[in-house]
Design a protein around this motif. Structure first.
Motif, PDB file in Angstrom:
ATOM      1  N   GLU A 129      -2.835  11.436  -2.709  1.00  0.00           N
ATOM      2  CA  GLU A 129      -4.057  10.782  -2.248  1.00  0.00           C
ATOM      3  C   GLU A 129      -5.220  11.777  -2.350  1.00  0.00           C
ATOM      4  OE1 GLU A 129      -3.873   9.539   1.851  1.00  0.00           O
ATOM      5  OE2 GLU A 129      -5.597   8.218   1.632  1.00  0.00           O
TER       6      GLU A 129
ATOM      7  N   ILE B 110       2.113   5.646  -6.264  1.00  0.00           N
ATOM      8  CA  ILE B 110       1.147   6.156  -5.280  1.00  0.00           C
ATOM      9  C   ILE B 110      -0.203   6.430  -5.954  1.00  0.00           C
ATOM     10  CG2 ILE B 110       0.616   8.069  -3.702  1.00  0.00           C
ATOM     11  CD1 ILE B 110       3.709   8.315  -3.274  1.00  0.00           C
TER      12      ILE B 110
ATOM     13  N   ASP C  96       0.821  -1.207   0.000  1.00  0.00           N
ATOM     14  CA  ASP C  96       0.000   0.000   0.000  1.00  0.00           C
ATOM     15  C   ASP C  96       0.857   1.259   0.000  1.00  0.00           C
ATOM     16  OD1 ASP C  96      -2.428  -1.437   0.131  1.00  0.00           O
ATOM     17  OD2 ASP C  96      -2.112  -1.772   2.276  1.00  0.00           O
ATOM     18  N   ILE C  97       2.177   1.064  -0.036  1.00  0.00           N
ATOM     19  CA  ILE C  97       3.085   2.211  -0.030  1.00  0.00           C
ATOM     20  C   ILE C  97       3.831   2.262  -1.359  1.00  0.00           C
ATOM     21  CG2 ILE C  97       5.095   3.252   1.097  1.00  0.00           C
ATOM     22  CD1 ILE C  97       4.188   1.740   3.661  1.00  0.00           C
ATOM     23  N   GLY C  98       3.650   3.369  -2.085  1.00  0.00           N
ATOM     24  CA  GLY C  98       4.284   3.501  -3.395  1.00  0.00           C
ATOM     25  C   GLY C  98       5.720   3.989  -3.269  1.00  0.00           C
TER      26      GLY C  98
ATOM     27  N   HIS D 122      -3.804   4.658  -5.034  1.00  0.00           N
ATOM     28  CA  HIS D 122      -5.000   5.383  -4.598  1.00  0.00           C
ATOM     29  C   HIS D 122      -6.095   5.445  -5.661  1.00  0.00           C
ATOM     30  CE1 HIS D 122      -3.599   6.258  -0.607  1.00  0.00           C
ATOM     31  NE2 HIS D 122      -2.424   6.597  -1.111  1.00  0.00           N
TER      32      HIS D 122
ATOM     33  N   ASN E 207       9.747  15.613  11.676  1.00  0.00           N
ATOM     34  CA  ASN E 207      10.058  16.431  10.493  1.00  0.00           C
ATOM     35  C   ASN E 207      11.314  17.250  10.752  1.00  0.00           C
ATOM     36  OD1 ASN E 207       7.482  15.645   9.617  1.00  0.00           O
ATOM     37  ND2 ASN E 207       6.555  17.408  10.645  1.00  0.00           N
TER      38      ASN E 207
ATOM     39  N   PRO F  78       6.456  16.129   6.067  1.00  0.00           N
ATOM     40  CA  PRO F  78       5.145  15.574   6.418  1.00  0.00           C
ATOM     41  C   PRO F  78       4.454  14.962   5.204  1.00  0.00           C
ATOM     42  CG  PRO F  78       5.286  17.913   7.007  1.00  0.00           C
ATOM     43  CD  PRO F  78       6.548  17.574   6.303  1.00  0.00           C
ATOM     44  N   GLY F  79       3.585  14.012   5.442  1.00  0.00           N
ATOM     45  CA  GLY F  79       2.748  13.455   4.378  1.00  0.00           C
ATOM     46  C   GLY F  79       3.461  12.504   3.441  1.00  0.00           C
ATOM     47  N   CYS F  80       4.653  12.062   3.817  1.00  0.00           N
ATOM     48  CA  CYS F  80       5.416  11.185   2.924  1.00  0.00           C
ATOM     49  C   CYS F  80       5.534   9.763   3.474  1.00  0.00           C
ATOM     50  CB  CYS F  80       6.774  11.791   2.605  1.00  0.00           C
ATOM     51  SG  CYS F  80       6.634  13.268   1.601  1.00  0.00           S
ATOM     52  N   SER F  81       4.602   9.364   4.306  1.00  0.00           N
ATOM     53  CA  SER F  81       4.384   7.960   4.695  1.00  0.00           C
ATOM     54  C   SER F  81       5.173   7.435   5.895  1.00  0.00           C
ATOM     55  CB  SER F  81       4.562   7.000   3.501  1.00  0.00           C
ATOM     56  OG  SER F  81       5.923   6.735   3.240  1.00  0.00           O
ATOM     57  N   LYS F  82       5.681   8.295   6.748  1.00  0.00           N
ATOM     58  CA  LYS F  82       6.378   7.781   7.940  1.00  0.00           C
ATOM     59  C   LYS F  82       5.433   6.920   8.801  1.00  0.00           C
ATOM     60  CE  LYS F  82       7.727  11.928   9.206  1.00  0.00           C
ATOM     61  NZ  LYS F  82       7.209  12.692   8.044  1.00  0.00           N
ATOM     62  N   THR F  83       4.250   7.460   9.062  1.00  0.00           N
ATOM     63  CA  THR F  83       3.274   6.710   9.868  1.00  0.00           C
ATOM     64  C   THR F  83       2.869   5.417   9.158  1.00  0.00           C
ATOM     65  OG1 THR F  83       2.415   8.848  10.583  1.00  0.00           O
ATOM     66  CG2 THR F  83       1.065   6.918  11.079  1.00  0.00           C
ATOM     67  N   THR F  84       2.621   5.526   7.851  1.00  0.00           N
ATOM     68  CA  THR F  84       2.180   4.356   7.095  1.00  0.00           C
ATOM     69  C   THR F  84       3.256   3.271   7.080  1.00  0.00           C
ATOM     70  OG1 THR F  84       1.012   5.968   5.722  1.00  0.00           O
ATOM     71  CG2 THR F  84       0.992   3.708   4.966  1.00  0.00           C
TER      72      THR F  84
ATOM     73  N   GLY G 208       2.929  12.157  -0.835  1.00  0.00           N
ATOM     74  CA  GLY G 208       2.002  11.036  -0.946  1.00  0.00           C
ATOM     75  C   GLY G 208       0.609  11.446  -0.516  1.00  0.00           C
ATOM     76  N   ALA G 209       0.554  12.229   0.572  1.00  0.00           N
ATOM     77  CA  ALA G 209      -0.749  12.682   1.075  1.00  0.00           C
ATOM     78  C   ALA G 209      -1.423  13.603   0.045  1.00  0.00           C
ATOM     79  CB  ALA G 209      -0.576  13.404   2.406  1.00  0.00           C
TER      80      ALA G 209
END
Ligand code: ATP
Length: 273
Positions: free
Chosen positions: A231, A199, A18-20, A203, A167, A60-66, A227-228
């Motif tokens: 999406e 990505i 799920d991660i591009g 999505h 960040n 931010p928004g580049c998939s660290k959490t994912t 990535g965010a």
């Protein structure tokens, strides 16, 4: 109950697929996080010690959490998440208590991954050898020393790995980067054109696309999109298609993506890339 309150525990559903993009990074995390948990016995037999902590940094928004969630999913590990900002804003002593409770829960639910978002908020560089001038430890200092104690305690536990995200890696206290703590530091970059293409594909997996949609061309036109952002772009295109297609057929076509592109701005600036 009182032990679990304020802590989210789950095995996330998101997988590496799920991660591009980020092929090498995913491989590093597989080896450092997934394998030691999945093959703990073999690691033991070979006498290989696993990393205790991995620090992920990047915009931010580049998939660290994912990425942290995907690692937990792949290892079938319980996932606990904590946010530096949230800990910081608690009443005196509550943040430390929540930190300790989370590590305690992670031990009980092991194997576990503890994800620590906005780590810089609680682990900024300390003011000096004596701390601040008043002699009282600040909220951040107390949280940091609790975190360090808990991470040092992990030596006796197996199957728990801490992933932290920031960040602003340059403000992280050096004490966190000592061996046995966050001994792996990985940069999560913004997506390049191939990453953006992947990505966009991810999505739009559930979206009926018109024949005229060329995701590669869109990937080329979305430099500085995270990535965010991508999406969000797919969501906007989907909504544009919905608005127009309710009476006819539902299909996201090139005009919808073009409209979405016109209405959105990328989050990144040239300076980050
Ligand atoms: P922050 O620093 O703001 O917490 P982050 O780096 O942790 O951001 P995520 O929360 O993982 O970023 O990503 C935000 C959203 O963007 C997610 O919902 C995810 O679906 C999407 N996204 C980001 N990068 C990718 C990627 N490489 N592939 C697929 N989706 C992505």
């Amino acid at each position: 109950n009182s032990v679990t309150r304020g802590v989210t525990k789950e095995i996330p559903a998101v997988s590496w697929n799920d991660i591009g993009g980020l092929k090498d990074l995913k491989k590093k995390l597989q080896q450092a996080v997934e394998w030691p948990i999945k093959h703990a016995a073999s690691f033991d037999r070979l006498g290989i010690s696993s990393v205790r902590g991995v620090l992920l940094h990047g915009p931010p928004g580049c998939s660290k959490t994912t990425l942290a969630k995907a690692a937990a999913h792949a290892a079938q590990a319980s996932f606990f998440s904590l946010s530096g900002a949230e800990l910081y804003s608690k009443y005196v002593g509550e943040g430390e208590a929540l930190l300790r409770r989370t590590f305690q829960m992670a031990r009980l639910a092991s194997p576990s991954i503890i994800f620590f978002d906005e780590a810089d908020v609680i682990a900024p560089k300390r003011t000096g050898p004596g701390g601040n001038s008043s002699g009282n430890a600040t909220v951040g200092e107390r949280l940091l020393s609790t975190l360090l104690t808990e991470m040092d305690g992990l030596e006796l536990a197996t199957g728990i790995i801490v992933l932290a995200a920031t960040n602003r890696p340059n403000v992280i206290d050096a004490a966190l980067l000592r061996p046995g703590r966050f001994d792996m530091v990985l940069y999560v970059p913004p997506p390049d054109v191939e990453g953006r293409y992947e990505i966009l594909r991810i999505h739009t997996r559930q979206m009926p696309l018109g024949k005229d949609v060329d995701l590669w061309k869109i990937a080329e036109r979305t430099e500085l999109f995270t990535g965010a952002d991508l999406e969000g772009l797919c969501r906007e295109a989907g909504i544009a298609a919905l608005r127009e297609g309710l009476m006819t057929q539902l299909l996201a076509c090139d005009i919808h993506f073009q409209a979405a592109l016109r209405s959105l701005r990328p989050s990144l600036t040239q300076a980050v890339v």
